[in-house]
Design a protein around this motif. Structure first.
Motif, PDB file in Angstrom:
ATOM      1  N   ASN A 214       0.843  -1.192   0.000  1.00 51.56           N
ATOM      2  CA  ASN A 214       0.000   0.000   0.000  1.00 51.56           C
ATOM      3  C   ASN A 214       0.882   1.247   0.000  1.00 51.56           C
ATOM      4  N   GLU A 215       1.346   1.613  -1.186  1.00 50.16           N
ATOM      5  CA  GLU A 215       2.289   2.715  -1.323  1.00 50.16           C
ATOM      6  C   GLU A 215       1.742   4.044  -0.812  1.00 50.16           C
ATOM      7  N   GLY A 216       0.463   4.295  -1.016  1.00 55.00           N
ATOM      8  CA  GLY A 216      -0.131   5.549  -0.551  1.00 55.00           C
ATOM      9  C   GLY A 216      -0.084   5.678   0.959  1.00 55.00           C
ATOM     10  N   SER A 217      -0.500   4.634   1.667  1.00 55.32           N
ATOM     11  CA  SER A 217      -0.491   4.669   3.133  1.00 55.32           C
ATOM     12  C   SER A 217       0.924   4.678   3.689  1.00 55.32           C
ATOM     13  N   ILE A 218       1.833   3.997   3.024  1.00 55.51           N
ATOM     14  CA  ILE A 218       3.239   4.024   3.442  1.00 55.51           C
ATOM     15  C   ILE A 218       3.767   5.453   3.343  1.00 55.51           C
ATOM     16  N   HIS A 219       3.454   6.124   2.252  1.00 54.25           N
ATOM     17  CA  HIS A 219       3.898   7.510   2.054  1.00 54.25           C
ATOM     18  C   HIS A 219       3.350   8.424   3.158  1.00 54.25           C
ATOM     19  N   VAL A 220       2.077   8.227   3.518  1.00 50.04           N
ATOM     20  CA  VAL A 220       1.463   9.047   4.571  1.00 50.04           C
ATOM     21  C   VAL A 220       2.197   8.845   5.895  1.00 50.04           C
ATOM     22  N   ALA A 221       2.499   7.589   6.239  1.00 42.55           N
ATOM     23  CA  ALA A 221       3.210   7.309   7.491  1.00 42.55           C
ATOM     24  C   ALA A 221       4.595   7.954   7.482  1.00 42.55           C
ATOM     25  N   LEU A 222       5.341   7.766   6.414  1.00 36.52           N
ATOM     26  CA  LEU A 222       6.693   8.326   6.332  1.00 36.52           C
ATOM     27  C   LEU A 222       6.672   9.853   6.353  1.00 36.52           C
ATOM     28  N   LYS A 223       5.710  10.446   5.670  1.00 37.80           N
ATOM     29  CA  LYS A 223       5.595  11.905   5.633  1.00 37.80           C
ATOM     30  C   LYS A 223       5.328  12.478   7.032  1.00 37.80           C
ATOM     31  N   ASN A 224       4.739  11.652   7.905  1.00 40.67           N
ATOM     32  CA  ASN A 224       4.440  12.083   9.272  1.00 40.67           C
ATOM     33  C   ASN A 224       5.486  11.594  10.280  1.00 40.67           C
ATOM     34  N   ASN A 225       6.679  11.319   9.769  1.00 39.88           N
ATOM     35  CA  ASN A 225       7.830  10.966  10.604  1.00 39.88           C
ATOM     36  C   ASN A 225       7.689   9.649  11.360  1.00 39.88           C
ATOM     37  N   PHE A 226       6.866   8.758  10.853  1.00 31.88           N
ATOM     38  CA  PHE A 226       6.839   7.402  11.380  1.00 31.88           C
ATOM     39  C   PHE A 226       7.988   6.661  10.708  1.00 31.88           C
ATOM     40  N   GLU A 227       8.651   5.813  11.457  1.00 32.76           N
ATOM     41  CA  GLU A 227       9.792   5.071  10.934  1.00 32.76           C
ATOM     42  C   GLU A 227       9.429   3.599  10.815  1.00 32.76           C
ATOM     43  N   LEU A 228       9.908   2.986   9.760  1.00 33.83           N
ATOM     44  CA  LEU A 228       9.687   1.556   9.580  1.00 33.83           C
ATOM     45  C   LEU A 228      10.412   0.809  10.688  1.00 33.83           C
ATOM     46  N   GLU A 229       9.642   0.081  11.488  1.00 32.25           N
ATOM     47  CA  GLU A 229      10.233  -0.716  12.573  1.00 32.25           C
ATOM     48  C   GLU A 229      10.452  -2.152  12.126  1.00 32.25           C
ATOM     49  N   GLY A 230       9.724  -2.550  11.100  1.00 38.61           N
ATOM     50  CA  GLY A 230       9.917  -3.897  10.590  1.00 38.61           C
ATOM     51  C   GLY A 230       8.734  -4.334   9.757  1.00 38.61           C
ATOM     52  N   SER A 231       8.941  -5.409   9.042  1.00 36.02           N
ATOM     53  CA  SER A 231       7.875  -6.022   8.252  1.00 36.02           C
ATOM     54  C   SER A 231       7.605  -7.392   8.846  1.00 36.02           C
ATOM     55  N   ILE A 232       6.348  -7.683   9.029  1.00 32.82           N
ATOM     56  CA  ILE A 232       5.948  -8.982   9.557  1.00 32.82           C
ATOM     57  C   ILE A 232       5.327  -9.754   8.395  1.00 32.82           C
ATOM     58  N   ARG A 233       5.968 -10.844   8.048  1.00 27.34           N
ATOM     59  CA  ARG A 233       5.499 -11.634   6.908  1.00 27.34           C
ATOM     60  C   ARG A 233       4.270 -12.444   7.291  1.00 27.34           C
ATOM     61  N   SER A 234       3.365 -12.556   6.334  1.00 24.62           N
ATOM     62  CA  SER A 234       2.139 -13.350   6.505  1.00 24.62           C
ATOM     63  C   SER A 234       1.446 -13.011   7.818  1.00 24.62           C
ATOM     64  N   ASP A 235       1.207 -11.718   8.037  1.00 25.48           N
ATOM     65  CA  ASP A 235       0.696 -11.241   9.319  1.00 25.48           C
ATOM     66  C   ASP A 235      -0.797 -10.935   9.316  1.00 25.48           C
ATOM     67  N   TYR A 236      -1.436 -10.890   8.148  1.00 20.61           N
ATOM     68  CA  TYR A 236      -2.822 -10.436   8.091  1.00 20.61           C
ATOM     69  C   TYR A 236      -3.549 -11.165   6.968  1.00 20.61           C
ATOM     70  N   LYS A 237      -4.790 -11.539   7.254  1.00 20.02           N
ATOM     71  CA  LYS A 237      -5.620 -12.191   6.244  1.00 20.02           C
ATOM     72  C   LYS A 237      -6.695 -11.219   5.782  1.00 20.02           C
ATOM     73  N   THR A 238      -6.703 -10.927   4.495  1.00 20.85           N
ATOM     74  CA  THR A 238      -7.692 -10.004   3.938  1.00 20.85           C
ATOM     75  C   THR A 238      -9.052 -10.697   3.858  1.00 20.85           C
TER      76      THR A 238
END
Length: 184
Positions: free
Chosen positions: A141-165
């Protein structure tokens, strides 16, 4: 204390009120297809106007309990709900909370959700002294990632297979965090 009334450009942000069920339903319903995977709980509780009105009453109790804060973004010119920043999974022991956010498809790419998130974060840190705020975002979700980064949130990590749509797809989530310190 959860109420705020912030204005910027021709938008305002305020907490969901009990009598706003129809406007909330319209926002969710017009964006339902794009929200169903990552706002699954909200989408499932707002299938009809009647369901949404009941859900809004339920939310009012959660606001009183300080376990959930839904902040709506409203276009002042049309008096229409166009987005949401919600505060959930609150842990008052730390204190920390998770933020979720979305903007109506007709307002995407205008910087509205980034600005709204900025104002909500500022409010939360002043009013509630949250030590940590986090966002869980689908890794694609590039749009939401951009919003988080623009607001000074930092990537703490990626959790693989963490959510079921809702479609049954298992996806990776990126965790973005912001830590705040206060002089006691």
């Amino acid at each position: 204390m959860c109420s705020l009334n912030i204005a910027f450009r021709h938008f305002k942000i305020d907490v969901l009120k009990p009598n706003q069920g129809e406007a909330f339903f319209n926002l969710i319903d017009s964006n339902r297809a794009r929200l169903e995977d990552f706002f699954a709980g909200t989408v499932s509780k707002t299938k009809t106007l009647k369901d949404t009105i009941g859900y809004c009453k339920e939310i009012q109790q959660r606001i009183k309990d300080k376990s959930y804060f839904p902040y709506l973004i409203i276009d002042i010119n049309t008096n229409t709900f166009i987005g949401l920043v919600d505060v959930k999974n609150i842990d008052w022991n730390v204190p920390k909370a998770e933020l979720g956010y979305f903007i109506d498809i007709n307002y995407e790419g205008q910087g509205v959700i980034s600005k709204a998130l900025k104002h909500v974060v500022e409010y939360l840190t002043v009013a509630y002294k949250f030590r940590k705020l986090l966002c869980r975002v689908g890794s694609k979700n590039e749009g939401s990632i951009h919003v988080a980064l623009k607001n000074n949130f930092e990537l703490e990590g990626s959790i693989r297979s963490d959510y079921k749509t809702t479609k049954g797809e298992i996806v990776d989530l990126n965790y973005y965090g912001r830590v705040f310190s206060y002089n006691n």
